[in-house]
Design an enzyme around this catalytic site. Structure first.
Site, mmCIF file in Angstrom:
data_model
loop_
_atom_site.group_PDB
_atom_site.id
_atom_site.type_symbol
_atom_site.label_atom_id
_atom_site.label_comp_id
_atom_site.label_asym_id
_atom_site.label_seq_id
_atom_site.Cartn_x
_atom_site.Cartn_y
_atom_site.Cartn_z
ATOM 1 N N ASP A 113 -25.710 18.022 48.163
ATOM 2 C CA ASP A 113 -26.677 18.849 48.887
ATOM 3 C C ASP A 113 -25.996 19.415 50.123
ATOM 4 O O ASP A 113 -25.720 18.658 51.037
ATOM 5 C CB ASP A 113 -27.937 18.049 49.239
ATOM 6 C CG ASP A 113 -27.647 16.640 49.755
ATOM 7 O OD1 ASP A 113 -26.753 15.965 49.231
ATOM 8 O OD2 ASP A 113 -28.313 16.242 50.720
ATOM 9 N N ASP A 127 -23.571 6.392 47.316
ATOM 10 C CA ASP A 127 -22.607 5.915 48.312
ATOM 11 C C ASP A 127 -22.265 4.448 48.077
ATOM 12 O O ASP A 127 -21.125 4.005 48.281
ATOM 13 C CB ASP A 127 -23.178 6.009 49.735
ATOM 14 C CG ASP A 127 -23.519 7.424 50.161
ATOM 15 O OD1 ASP A 127 -24.263 8.089 49.430
ATOM 16 O OD2 ASP A 127 -23.047 7.856 51.232
ATOM 17 N N GLY A 175 -26.642 14.579 44.869
ATOM 18 C CA GLY A 175 -25.667 14.108 45.865
ATOM 19 C C GLY A 175 -24.900 15.277 46.472
ATOM 20 O O GLY A 175 -24.341 15.157 47.545
ATOM 21 N N GLU A 231 -26.335 21.099 56.995
ATOM 22 C CA GLU A 231 -27.486 21.136 57.904
ATOM 23 C C GLU A 231 -27.469 20.061 58.987
ATOM 24 O O GLU A 231 -28.381 19.998 59.792
ATOM 25 C CB GLU A 231 -28.773 21.059 57.091
ATOM 26 C CG GLU A 231 -28.890 19.788 56.281
ATOM 27 C CD GLU A 231 -30.029 19.823 55.269
ATOM 28 O OE1 GLU A 231 -30.405 20.909 54.816
ATOM 29 O OE2 GLU A 231 -30.525 18.745 54.933
ATOM 30 N N GLU A 285 -17.447 11.217 57.181
ATOM 31 C CA GLU A 285 -18.221 11.357 55.944
ATOM 32 C C GLU A 285 -17.535 12.299 54.954
ATOM 33 O O GLU A 285 -17.572 12.116 53.750
ATOM 34 C CB GLU A 285 -19.577 11.931 56.376
ATOM 35 C CG GLU A 285 -20.472 12.435 55.325
ATOM 36 C CD GLU A 285 -21.507 13.393 55.928
ATOM 37 O OE1 GLU A 285 -21.219 14.079 56.936
ATOM 38 O OE2 GLU A 285 -22.607 13.451 55.364
HETATM 39 O O1 LIG Z 1 -23.980 9.797 52.696
HETATM 40 C C1 LIG Z 1 -25.344 9.813 52.425
HETATM 41 C C2 LIG Z 1 -25.753 11.109 51.756
HETATM 42 O O2 LIG Z 1 -25.590 12.143 52.737
HETATM 43 C C3 LIG Z 1 -25.854 13.480 52.312
HETATM 44 O O3 LIG Z 1 -27.164 13.681 51.856
HETATM 45 C C4 LIG Z 1 -28.236 13.072 52.560
HETATM 46 O O4 LIG Z 1 -28.700 13.906 53.587
HETATM 47 C C5 LIG Z 1 -29.587 14.961 53.241
HETATM 48 C C6 LIG Z 1 -30.098 15.610 54.505
HETATM 49 O O5 LIG Z 1 -30.682 14.695 55.362
HETATM 50 C C7 LIG Z 1 -30.730 14.443 52.357
HETATM 51 O O6 LIG Z 1 -31.643 15.436 52.007
HETATM 52 C C8 LIG Z 1 -30.112 13.834 51.110
HETATM 53 O O7 LIG Z 1 -31.087 13.462 50.192
HETATM 54 C C9 LIG Z 1 -29.302 12.643 51.569
HETATM 55 O O8 LIG Z 1 -28.737 11.992 50.458
HETATM 56 C C10 LIG Z 1 -24.912 13.776 51.158
HETATM 57 O O9 LIG Z 1 -25.049 15.092 50.728
HETATM 58 C C11 LIG Z 1 -25.172 12.808 50.012
HETATM 59 O O10 LIG Z 1 -24.267 13.051 48.965
HETATM 60 C C12 LIG Z 1 -24.916 11.394 50.515
HETATM 61 O O11 LIG Z 1 -25.265 10.481 49.513
#
Ligand SMILES: OC[C@H]1O[C@H](O[C@H]2O[C@H](CO)[C@@H](O)[C@H](O)[C@H]2O)[C@H](O)[C@@H](O)[C@@H]1O
Length: 642
Positions: free
Chosen positions: A312, A166, A310, A525, A510
């Site tokens: 997820d 990010d 990234g 989730e 987001e």
């Molecule tokens: O914008 C921040 C990040 O948000 C998402 O992923 C994050 O949340 C997940 C669940 O809590 C966590 O497991 C993951 O490791 C986090 O990075 C998004 O999918 C990411 O791309 C983004 O960087």
């Protein structure tokens, strides 16, 4: 079947996600998370302990004894409230001293609505800034946050700490806002983390310590140097940039054979035991599908590798029994896939390291990294380019299958110039045809992450700022006028959709909905988050770059359509293509209409302002009032008809 170094590790000797028996493994974590004390599992692992770790463990033991080891949910709630402070207590007020009200990039943006929009985005940085209290440094053990010395700009909402990839788009936006000191501080934080931990974790919490995210530090530094030419910073820190690059080479590469030739390429990969602490309940419940502990742990590792990407989560990482992308989360096999984007980024990083070493006068290292880049490019071309498809595709090296599905990242090699320049014309012509065939331009709200409707957040119909960025920059970098026109059209749709949503709600999201201009994304989730770092940064940069052309007005006026990139292509192409072009045009207009008429407006409400407040508890759009405006979310079917 293939080299997979760590698959031989005994389950019992796998490390947990971090060494904290509070935040990463153990009975407290299991009890609190599986009893759903908080709707969002991330809340608990972001809370500060009121007492040192040992005392907290002792208090929990006493608590369990006093409740006969069967506490009720209310009893657990009381225990947590007595033993922990609210999430987010590690920060203090911070006003960035380098913030200015009227950065020069605003003068580039001619459309008055967009100009105002960009100015609002510049304001939002102040709400997303976080500075850690000195106390965190002194008592790091009481917190799950990873201490960094300088303030950071965070994504927003539940994402209260730095996020690795990010930060690339955040940094780009901050540079537009002329916040050079803030950027320098964030880069210094990152290299200090590399020095201490050996790499950059997914985010700034201990529970992210066993995985990273797409390696964007080196490109961040490049963006900073392009604006500031701060060679002192580079000279001091280039060895840490190299250290981070080597982390990927040493821990994320795999060697496999294809058509009798051996290749070493990178993938996302994680080796720790147990569920993701920040999504413990979700992972634990999904794992019940598997019978044995070994199967469950393998599943957890693949989930964590998915989080490292990234993406997820996404059908991009699903491998069904017949090796397709069909299935659900239990089909996740992230580590079996050689992703186009990761390998393109690593190529670009090797090129940049070579450039950096030239700048600091180390010709030997410069040559070494130029040679690594050359080898890497050859592997990307040999393994991932498919002339018959006309695109780069992810590769399942375990089952030896190309993953022939549309992702914006399929053109990432254009973004980082990871191809043989002699093939440029062939690649550009084929990629343009490929994109046309994939019908990506029927989406009025941007380019979707995939064309699969799995319900995961990195799938259809969600559209994400980083993916628009990769496509736009990739198409632009081809230097082909049609591709560049397409890049502009995607920018126009994306910025307009961001503007529409902001105008309606007062928020940046987001993720967005590709099928409706101004619709935000959903699925996955957790609730859709507001803020939002990378959306703001990408939109600011796009408004700057196309500031003389972009409009907040509806793009689909007859005049604009007649000069769209695909139609320009059609004008000089065959009759068949002309018909295809007209069809695409009709579908574009029809889908927009269907998108408006057919969408089922969910009983969905934008999250309450708690996810987007400033330090005084108010939010910019509503001055603290509870904002629950309904926002459109479409449920059109996915576009894969197979
Ligand atoms: O914008 C921040 C990040 O948000 C998402 O992923 C994050 O949340 C997940 C669940 O809590 C966590 O497991 C993951 O490791 C986090 O990075 C998004 O999918 C990411 O791309 C983004 O960087």
């Amino acid at each position: 079947k293939k080299a997979n170094r760590d698959d031989d590790i005994e389950e019992s000797s796998r490390p947990p996600p971090c060494d904290s028996p509070i935040y990463c493994y153990g009975d407290i974590l299991h009890t609190v998370q599986t009893n759903s004390i908080y709707t969002d599992s991330k809340t608990f692992v972001d809370m500060k302990m009121r007492n040192p770790q040992n005392k907290t463990l002792l208090l929990f033991e006493e608590f369990m004894n006093s409740t006969g080891h069967a506490p009720t949910k209310t009893e657990i709630e009381v225990f947590v409230n007595n033993t922990f402070e609210a999430a987010g207590s590690e920060f203090e007020d911070w006003d960035p001293s380098d913030w200015t009200e009227h950065p020069k990039f605003l003068d580039n943006i001619l459309d008055p609505n967009l100009n105002k929009f960009a100015s609002s985005l510049n304001e939002i940085w102040k709400l997303l800034g976080r500075k850690m209290k000195d106390e965190v440094k002194e008592n790091e053990d009481l917190y799950s946050i990873i201490y960094v010395p300088n303030p950071v700009i965070v994504p927003g909402g539940r994402f209260r700490e730095f996020y690795y990839w990010d930060s690339y788009w955040i940094v780009r936006g901050l540079l537009r806002s002329e916040m050079h000191t803030t950027v320098r501080g964030m880069l210094s934080n990152f290299v200090s983390v590399v020095e201490r931990i050996g790499f950059i974790p997914n985010g700034g919490r201990v529970y992210y310590k066993m995985r990273s995210q797409p390696p964007m530090l080196i490109p961040m530094v490049k963006a900073y140097l392009d604006v500031t030419n701060d060679l002192d910073w580079l000279t001091e820190n280039v060895w840490l940039l190299e250290k981070e690059f080597q982390f990927w080479m040493n821990n994320h590469t795999v060697t496999f054979e294809k058509d009798g030739v051996s290749y070493t390429m990178a993938r996302y990969y994680e080796i720790s035991s147990g569920p993701r602490p920040e999504s413990y309940r979700e992972d634990y419940e999904s794992a019940q599908y598997f019978r044995t502990d070994a199967e469950k742990n393998l599943f957890y590792r693949e989930l964590k590798a998915g989080a490292e990407s990234g993406w997820d989560f996404s059908s991009r990482w699903f491998i069904s029994e017949s090796y397709t992308n069909k299935g659900n989360l239990t089909s996740i096999k992230t580590s079996h896939i050689i992703p186009v984007c990761l390998n393109s980024i690593l190529y670009g990083n090797a090129v940049l390291l070579s450039e950096f070493y030239t700048q600091v006068g180390n010709a030997t290292k410069a040559a070494e990294y130029a040679s690594i880049a050359e080898q890497w490019q050859k592997a990307v071309t040999a393994v991932l380019w498919h002339d018959e498809v006309g695109a780069w595709l992810d590769y399942d090296f375990v089952n030896e299958v190309k993953r022939d599905y549309f992702y914006p990242t399929n053109i990432a090699p254009f973004w980082t110039h990871c191809y043989d320049p002699a093939n440029r014309e062939n690649h550009v012509a084929k990629i343009l045809k490929y994109l046309e065939k994939s019908q990506i331009m029927i989406h009025l709200g941007g380019i979707p992450a995939t064309l699969e409707h799995s319900g995961e957040q990195w799938d259809y119909p969600n559209a994400w700022a980083p993916l628009q960025w990769i496509m736009i920059r990739a198409l632009n970098n081809t230097e082909d006028p049609w591709a560049q026109r397409l890049a502009y059209e995607i920018s126009q749709r994306w910025v307009r959709s961001n503007w529409l949503a902001f105008n309606e709600t007062g928020y940046m999201f987001e993720k967005y909905d590709a099928t409706v201009a101004g619709g935000h994304g959903g699925g996955g989730e957790y609730e859709v988050q507001l803020g939002f770092g990378w959306s703001n940064g990408a939109a600011m940069e796009l408004m700057y770059r196309y500031g003389d052309k972009l409009t907040a007005e509806d793009y689909f006026t007859p005049n604009d359509v007649s000069s769209s990139a695909f139609e320009q292509q059609v004008v000089v192409s065959s009759t068949g293509q002309l018909l295809t072009g007209i069809l695409v045009l009709i579908i574009s207009l029809a889908t927009g209409f269907i998108g408006m008429v057919v969408y089922k407006s969910r009983n969905y409400y934008a999250p309450a302002p708690s996810t987007m407040t400033n330090k005084k508890g108010t939010n910019p759009a509503t001055s603290g009032s509870l904002y629950r405006k309904r926002v459109a979310y479409t449920e059109l079917k996915d576009l894969n008809y197979d």
